[in-house]
Design a protein around this motif. Structure first.
Motif, short mmCIF file in Angstrom:
data_model
loop_
_atom_site.label_atom_id
_atom_site.label_comp_id
_atom_site.label_asym_id
_atom_site.label_seq_id
_atom_site.Cartn_x
_atom_site.Cartn_y
_atom_site.Cartn_z
N SER A 100 -10.71 8.80 -77.88
CA SER A 100 -12.14 9.07 -77.52
C SER A 100 -12.64 10.23 -78.02
O SER A 100 -13.82 10.43 -78.65
CB SER A 100 -12.16 9.61 -75.94
OG SER A 100 -13.16 9.93 -75.42
N ASP A 117 -13.88 9.21 -81.59
CA ASP A 117 -15.05 8.34 -81.73
C ASP A 117 -16.12 9.49 -81.53
O ASP A 117 -17.13 9.38 -82.43
CB ASP A 117 -14.90 7.44 -80.66
CG ASP A 117 -16.09 6.58 -80.67
OD1 ASP A 117 -16.68 6.43 -81.71
OD2 ASP A 117 -16.10 5.64 -79.73
N GLU A 124 -23.00 6.80 -80.54
CA GLU A 124 -23.31 6.87 -79.03
C GLU A 124 -24.41 7.83 -78.94
O GLU A 124 -24.95 8.18 -77.98
CB GLU A 124 -22.03 6.94 -78.12
CG GLU A 124 -21.26 5.52 -78.24
CD GLU A 124 -20.09 5.78 -77.37
OE1 GLU A 124 -19.72 6.80 -76.88
OE2 GLU A 124 -19.31 4.78 -77.48
N ARG A 137 -11.16 -2.49 -77.49
CA ARG A 137 -11.67 -2.74 -76.16
C ARG A 137 -12.99 -2.04 -75.93
O ARG A 137 -13.97 -2.49 -75.12
CB ARG A 137 -10.74 -2.26 -74.96
CG ARG A 137 -9.50 -2.97 -74.95
CD ARG A 137 -8.49 -2.62 -73.76
NE ARG A 137 -9.37 -2.83 -72.48
CZ ARG A 137 -9.33 -3.80 -71.58
NH1 ARG A 137 -8.58 -5.02 -72.13
NH2 ARG A 137 -9.74 -3.89 -70.53
N ARG A 138 -13.30 -0.83 -76.37
CA ARG A 138 -14.45 -0.19 -76.46
C ARG A 138 -15.66 -0.72 -77.53
O ARG A 138 -16.62 -0.38 -77.39
CB ARG A 138 -14.17 1.43 -76.68
CG ARG A 138 -13.55 2.09 -75.66
CD ARG A 138 -13.09 3.48 -76.13
NE ARG A 138 -14.36 4.19 -76.36
CZ ARG A 138 -14.36 5.60 -77.00
NH1 ARG A 138 -13.10 5.98 -77.53
NH2 ARG A 138 -15.49 6.00 -77.15
#
Length: 346
Positions: free
Chosen positions: A30, A33, A180, A254-255
């Motif tokens: 996390s 990213d 994001e 998965r993300r």
């Protein structure tokens, strides 16, 4: 200290260190990213450099500690065995990503460059092992060459991403790296880069401490069980210290962060080659490359072959093959299974 411990205690400490390494991997995914988004470097570059370095830290400590203890085979096989295991993890991630072959969807020139760089670094290590036994102050010249090539290759990877000379063909299945959050959106009090980087470095240091424990207990298990250091390094410590790569890769897939998954594995493998340079410096009985056996060399060649197959897959970008994955994933899993089978009969 570890010589006085019983086998159950040694195994328990080894398992505890492995669990610590595994748990921290999720958090590192996390953070990497988000750092990629906030710095504007993108998933492939951050995954290949920052995430690859941090998740490889425990493996680095294992190899260096083993080299300091005079365990050349454990230090060497931990490095090259980790590269083989982590490449196999990409095939597992490909199985998880059922939409299309992951190497097709995660098209990124930076990953191609990193895979080519990894092949070059492994070839240099192979030259060192098979070439003359040369050492200056106990260090083989190839160790310095690996560091120089890594730095130059990493700079080239970042440059290629910013100014690519060609682009992968965009298809309906291609997944692009869409941040994001932009660097401009993260300049507030809560969104700065420094807090994320501090967390990242803190977790990486814990991984390093766990790696030291893995090396000490792994070497002790080799002595107590009568198992070769090559087997322990390639299949036990290498896989255990590679758990962050497995977890971060599966979590990233998965993300939908496919470039992060691919870049993290390839970049981690590229950094893992530098285990050999660090271990050569730590090993004080001459050149590390000429203190290893054929079993260690075998895992080096397996890692090089797996990387070459992966590189072909990144270029060809097959949409779907056997079991819904690309030929490169099938080939990588087959080569890793071959390595395990050969190790089992040695």
């Amino acid at each position: 200290m570890f010589d006085a411990l019983s086998l159950p205690v040694v195994v328990g400490l080894f398992a505890a260190a492995g669990l610590t390494i595994a748990v921290l991997g999720v958090r590192l995914t996390s953070l990497a990213d988000r750092l990629g988004d906030r710095t504007g470097l993108g998933e492939a570059v951050v995954g290949g450099v920052l995430l690859g370095l941090a998740t490889s830290l425990s493996g680095t400590v294992v190899s260096v500690t083993a080299a300091l203890d005079g365990r050349a085979s454990l230090a060497f096989s931990n490095a090259v065995g980790g590269i083989a295991a982590q490449t196999a993890f990409l095939a597992l991630a490909d199985l998880l990503y059922r939409r299309v072959n992951m190497e097709h969807a995660a098209a990124e020139l930076a990953s191609v460059v990193q895979a080519a760089l990894l092949s070059l670094l492994l070839a240099v290590a192979l030259l060192a092992v098979t070439g003359p036994d040369i050492a200056v102050l106990g260090i083989h010249p190839a160790s310095l060459a690996l560091v120089i090539l890594y730095v130059l290759g990493t700079r080239a990877t970042a440059r290629v991403r910013q100014r690519p000379m060609w682009h992968p063909e965009q298809t309906r299945d291609t997944r692009t790296d869409t941040p994001e959050e932009s660097p401009e959106e993260s300049t507030g009090a809560r969104g700065g880069i420094a807090p994320l980087l501090a967390q990242f470095l803190g977790l990486a240091l814990v991984l390093g401490a766990a790696g030291w424990l893995i090396s000490k207990t792994g070497g002790r298990m080799s002595d107590m069980l009568g198992v070769s250091e090559t087997a322990v390094g390639a299949l036990l410590t290498a896989v255990t210290t590679s758990l962050p790569e497995l977890i971060t890769t599966l979590a990233a897939v998965r993300r939908g962060a496919l470039q992060l998954a691919l870049g993290g594995i390839i970049g981690g493998n590229t950094f893992d080659v530098l285990f050999l340079s660090a271990s050569d410096v730590a090993y004080r009985d001459g050149s590390l490359y000429h203190a290893v056996g054929l079993g260690d060399l075998f895992w080096l060649v397996i890692g090089l072959t797996m990387t070459a197959v992966l590189l072909l897959g990144l270029i060809v970008r097959e949409r779907r093959g056997i079991a819904g994955i690309g030929f490169e994933s099938v080939g990588v899993l087959g080569l890793y299974a071959l390595g395990i089978a050969v190790q089992a009969v040695r």
